[in-house]
Design a protein around this motif. Sequence first.
Motif: not given
Lengths: 227, 314, 662
Positions: C634-662
Amino acid sequence: MSETATPPPGTPDLPALTRESEEANFFHEAALNATWTGVRLAVGALSFAFGCFVFAYFYLRSLNSHGMWHPAGVKGPQPWAGAVIMALVVVSALVQYVGLTRIKASKKGAWQASAVLALVLGLAAIGLQVWELLNLHFFPGSSGFSSVFVGATPVFVIVVLAAMIWLETLIMRVRVIPAISFVEQPPTYAEAFAVQRFQASLSAFTVLWNYLAVVAIVFWVLFYLTA
Amino acid sequence: MPAADGTVADGAGRPEPNHGLRIFLLWLPVALVADLLIWFVWGPHLPPGAMSTSAATQQSAIKIMSVMAAPVMALVLVYGAYALVVWRHREGDDEDGPPIHGNTRVSVTWIGVTSVIVLSLAVFGTVELAGPAGAGAGEGNTPIWRPSGGTPLQVQVIGQQWRWTYRYPQFGGFETTSLMLPVGENVQFNITSLDVIHSFWAYQLGVKADANPDINNVAYTKPEHTGQVQVRCAELCGLWHADMTTVGQVVSLSAFNAWTATARTQLAALTKELPPYTLTYDPNAVAQLGKVFQKAGLSGAGGGFYGSQYPVQP
Amino acid sequence: MAIDMQPESDRQPGREPGGREPDAPPPPARPWWRRPAVHTALAGAVIGYLLGHLLGNVIAGQYSQVVNSGQNDYAIVLGYVLGTLGWLAGLGVFSDLLRQMTGRPVHATEEARDASAGLARYFRYSLDHKVVGLQYLVGMIGFFLTGGLLAMAIRTELLSPSYHVFSSATYTAIVGEHGTMMMMMMSSLILGPLGNYLLPLMIGSKRMAFPRIEALSFWLTPAAYIVLLSGLMFGGFPFGWTGYAPLSVQATQGADAYAVAFGIMGISLILLGFNIIVTVICYRAPGMHWGRLPIFVWAMLTTSFLMVLAAPVLVGAMYMLITDRTVQTAFFTDDLGGSSYLWENLFWFFGHPEVYILALPGFGVVSEILPVFCRKPLFGYKVAAAGMVGVTLLSFFVWQHHLFDSGINPDMRPVFMLTTELISIPTGFIFLVAMGTFWKAKIRFTVPMLFALGFYFNFLIGGISGVYLSDVPADTTEHGTFFVMAHFHYTIMGGLIFAFMAGLYYWLPKMMGIRLNQTLGKIHFWTMFVFFNATFLPLFAVGMAGQPRRVYTYARSLETLNDWVSISSFLLGVSILIFVFNFVYSTVIARVHEEGNPWNSRGLEWQVSSPPPPGNFARVPVVLSGPYEYGVKDAPPVADLDPPLGVISNAYAAAAAEGAEV
């Protein structure tokens, strides 16, 4: 795509998120990071390129083969020219840096003026350096020192010229961006992206140009002060 | 090597063999036989022979490294062969292999063992380098590893496109095209070049040192047997690099003394024409040396081919 | 310019520079001969060369050094430099820059808008990473075959010590051309084609960070190739690929071709590596964190760091050589205050990392392929990545092991002996990883796997013989002989080329949607493996028996061995011809389509169709698990090729916030 969702916290207050705009945002964010990362990497690569000449300088100086590193009789470059070239680059970097602090406070005109001044100063430094190389009163191969001097300065000139071309494109680009965009979020993605990319490019340029000012000081110390 | 992770029964119900033990048992004789062959059969014949102290050092270095390398190589090859035979894909088996992501114990053991081998080789190399006065390698103009005892026999090796000549400063500084050395004496080669970089390689003596223009590069050796020495150039130096070969001789001390006495008188006229002996020569004197060679009826190959050596002052 | 300038003023969401504007009407098409492509580039190169040559004659025609020697290096060098700039200008490299400088908007390139670009786009300055990858692929195979032909010529001459096919001048020129061609061009052999094509696919991006830099890095390679070969018209250069001064300062104009070509290729390497590093750091899909990066991407990243940091030193050294030869500086002339040691230091400060620039991508390719055909996770993923990072760091501190006998810093030799021995520890990790992955695997002997196995066998011999060379006493016998030559051919030809072949057989279905013929592939592998070893294994003995490198005549006693080697090398050449035949036959004539995932791989690049659609992924994928989870229940698939709306924006917003702290 009619599907929309509320934008996550941290994203600009812009029209509702669609799949297209989400991806556009993703790649936009990546491009901003790429500019940030790229200029620092470029500084690293340039440091190795200049370091090559700095190594040659100290290596040949320490070997002093046949006593010909910088023998007493051989003339060096003119001290005033070196000091002026260094000063022009450093002042240009300072002026641009001050202008950068103004543009963040929405004073676009102030940055434009400072950038044009910085461009003129940088081009003057290039011109003076080229003039000096064309009017050497010593032969390039007359000593180890003169070799390193004649070899290293054109490389610096080329890099400074590239930086000046970059600054020139920034000056052209800023014309179409309204000053207010630097303090307030523009209404559309297109404009917001344009402003943010300009800002990223500008701060990347500032990193490079300040770095080159430091290199100018190092070269001045090596070629004029301690030679 | 990867420890057997238990004896789990496979699909057919047969107990899983202890692969680690089997590989070890296959490896042990291979490694042992290889090492014994290298040490006793091959070792005494390894290049560059044992004609001098430096050659003997190099031979023992190559022998010891082979003895250390053979088991490592045998392990990888035996393991690989075992894996390819035993763990090959069988027809009709569409299952994936066991999900082993790593094994800290194995990794740490591997890193530990390779580190010990490598560090001991570095220590060994340093000892071998310092012991017999630099192991025959070029040591620059201020050698730090010198032979003990008095001043060694000085032999200057001059490389030029495309020949070797030798000067003997302790015998009046005469210059010859043949290398002659006495057995049982420490020899100091002072190697320099008149034009481009060459590399003086006396194969049987185990001496290799670059001949740099304007730089004196020192190498020591001590011939222990008489015989012929092949001298070659080991650094590409232009068109006739391959032809920069001569044959040297290691002879008894009395024969050497007789040879120097004869050569000294025979070459006296030529020696007067030569520039005085120094550790390096100003390459601007190359043309002058050419005249010397012509006078002596020799065809000097040095200089001239590439045109002006030096930047022309305007 | 160091930084690619993005077109700004006409940006809209969803459209990248060079990307196709979906609803924009296509611009009126110009006839093909008026659009920048190879033919305009050639015209530019010819005009540029003639201008430069003329300029050089005007400037320097009266200089005493030119008049005395009858050779005008100014004219040659300026011709080469302006010719290269003309080549690039003819391709349209500078058009966007000029538009920006004059304040005009930068449009997407014509051909990117032209949906029916077809084959023609491969002859243009294309900004599509998939086009650049294939351009690189064909280019690199061409460069490799040229270098290989020169090697055949070398072995022909060495058939006999006394009967000469070539004059020694021709032979020395061939040796120099072969060495330089292989060392400078093959540096991009894997990163150019496979890297540019696959990197965005492997990290879930639709593009590289700087498409213009990417395209430029490719288009510099034909320029370097032509400049290098043009050296033959001046009689070549007599100093091999190492170009030791003062021989290289004194040599005839062929040396200008050497210096300019190597310099151009150095710039290409810097740009290639620069783009790859920034892409890996900034363009990874959400979820593709450092612990999930495919091991091949780690190899590309570390290699790129070597390129970006070491190649500037090469460019600097070549530049110094050019100034010594033209404006008469004295960098490498001892009695004018320079030093021939300076060249040796600078050259090998680049030259040793260069060796790992050649080796690391090979490590990456085989480590990437191994888990797929062992059907097991990669053993010790972190060890493999750490090994590559360790090799990268250490490779900057070993360069003087090329200079053990030179007389440079003899007291430092124990230190360089130690660092050289140390670098074999991280290199050894490659074998630890391979052996661990074999443990209880289900090994499938496909053609890519065969080449990967061949890589390990060859690299084992290459690596172990390298340890001999690190030891100063042993090196004193081996340095500058065929032993060294055999050693690095085992690591480069046996390592890099075998890994490249493995990668090509593995990824060509991805890149062209076409599978290479597997039967021919097996014949190719077995002939290449057997004759490669038959060629180079005896050369260790030849070197040990006292045959120096780059000789055109040798001891009569070594004739039998040399003949054996020469004949084997011709058969090795035949094996390469089988490959060329297979490549042409499979991609042009047979065209067996392979659209899915023929190797049943978990790599992200295999989750899209072959060849990938424009933009690679329909949506930005969200990576859910590592690429090597074979056999994991039961390994998950490599990637979700059609992620629902909002997942990607959350990811880069989190990365941006993390970057800002650094």
